[in-house]
Design a protein around this motif. Sequence first.
Motif, PDB file in Angstrom:
ATOM      1  N   ASN A   1      18.136  20.617   1.077  1.00 50.30           N
ATOM      2  CA  ASN A   1      17.662  21.522   2.121  1.00 50.30           C
ATOM      3  C   ASN A   1      18.429  22.841   2.020  1.00 50.30           C
ATOM      4  OD1 ASN A   1      20.175  20.890   3.158  1.00 50.30           O
ATOM      5  ND2 ASN A   1      19.403  19.678   4.875  1.00 50.30           N
ATOM      6  N   ASP A   2      18.082  23.794   2.888  1.00 50.64           N
ATOM      7  CA  ASP A   2      18.653  25.139   2.779  1.00 50.64           C
ATOM      8  C   ASP A   2      20.163  25.170   2.929  1.00 50.64           C
ATOM      9  OD1 ASP A   2      16.139  26.092   2.392  1.00 50.64           O
ATOM     10  OD2 ASP A   2      15.830  26.762   4.457  1.00 50.64           O
TER      11      ASP A   2
ATOM     12  N   THR B   1      16.738  16.479  -0.737  1.00 46.68           N
ATOM     13  CA  THR B   1      15.348  16.334  -0.307  1.00 46.68           C
ATOM     14  C   THR B   1      14.471  15.671  -1.363  1.00 46.68           C
ATOM     15  OG1 THR B   1      14.903  18.592  -1.068  1.00 46.68           O
ATOM     16  CG2 THR B   1      15.455  18.296   1.269  1.00 46.68           C
TER      17      THR B   1
END
Length: 555
Positions: free
Chosen positions: A200-201, A207
């Motif tokens: 994820n960011d 993910t």
Amino acid sequence: MIIDALTVPAETLLETDICIIGAGAAGITIARELSNQPYEVCILESGGLGYEPATQSLYEGDNVGTRYFPLKEARARYLGGSTNLWGGWSRPLDEIDFEQRSWMPYSGWPITKSELDPYYHRAQQACHLGPFEYDLAYWQAGLAQLQMEIPSLGEEITTHLWQVIPSTHVRFGEAYRTELEQARNIKTYLHANVVEIETNDTARAVTRLRVASIDGKQFCVKAKTYILAVGGIENPRLLLLSNKDQTCGLGNQYDLVGRFFMEHPILWSGTVSYFNQVAPPYIEVENTFMGTGFGLSKQMQEREQVLNFSLRVKPIVEEWLLALKRLQYKMRQSKASQELTAIVEGHEYEFGLPKKETSAIEDLGQVIANSDRVLAKAYAKLFRKPTEQSVVYRTHLISEQAPNPDSRITLSTERDRLGLNRVNLDWRLSPIDKYTVKRSQQVIAQKFEQFALGQMQIELTDDDASWQSIKGSYHHIGTTRMSTNPRQGVVNEHCQVHGVSNLYVAGSSVFPTSGLSNPTLTIVALAIRLADEIKQQMKDTPIVKARTTSTSLAV
């Protein structure tokens, strides 16, 4: 079920509960522990069922430090991993290996030997070894029946024992292939190369995985939990390559990924002239085959300020067998040798080869594969009674290596056929590494004379020329080391990558120190421990049925 990823359509998304990257000793062990559970497990293996040059070439890299083996020859990239090239020598780490040692920087594990012992017992069974007994006292009755004695050098010198896995069980891909095929909740994908771990960011959770086959086709795998188990060089390589959301590499916020690369330095240096009593370098007791060596006790290591070390003795006439074993290793690097190995070891079905009478070269292959046991039989006869005159043997020196942050794996600018950066290996030894080998041999030599066992000729000097033959043991250790403190290690005491909630690392790359012992038994023990941790977590996790969908791989 075993599936060839070459048959998976491009832009497919595979969904599962647990994804294991790598089917070597660690990956297969974890999968076996998770077998037939109420959740889906996916294994991604880069290679196929046997050696393939194109896949093996993905291991290529450059050695920029101490002279080392060509990297593409130092591991096997197909089902079973490097157990396909392993001699099966097994021994747990010693208690001191887990401890903080004042004379050894960066020493100490976040777990103790006693905490790992229950998993060692289970690993012993998984590896088809004998009793979990590595104290010489346990085997004395059996030795007495064989009229064989291993002489004592006093309390300051310890006798090391290695158990050796029978050749039929050494190669995990062959030994456990049927289990993987029949497990109702496990899908093993061959020719599936993970090229990136996506997060994820915030890089706090994985993910999905981006996977490519050797022909360049790509697909993705999405899971709840991911376990990275591709070895001490490929584990850090994949973490460093996964740098989209964490530019320095996943888990590398403190610049630790790839550092602390350790080996077990070995030297053939010096000789021993035994007097009337001879210590057999190989013994077979109660159907358990073992190798022996001499080392310094825990108290002596502290007094001498040295690392863990062992001195083995081998007859000079054994050199031809060593050459044959090197030939065996090289032979396994080609398909032709795989066919030969298949015939010799009774696995004709894997290659569709007809059974036939054994030829001279097949008989030679059997001698190579079982040379240690051939020697054990000879030693049992030769050493049963004291000899009348001295016999000269070669000394084989093997040592622990101290953790060194400058001994490391980094990414190269060169790329492999999948477009991934290759690696540079900068293997570096520290002054304490050489001091350990030299001083430990001196101490053991003194004990040989003190106990009238024999006389040792020491060849090592401070001259660099005498160290030119030093080499590694094909053991890749320490590059994603374990620590409770993220500033001192890449993974925590449960092998979870610091700061990433669902990513774990298995294998010897998590060892904070190398110890003296061959790493595979400890790899298997830690893999079982990690599997227990995952199973406990899955009890509280909703299970989703694995599925396959077609999707776009575009970000």
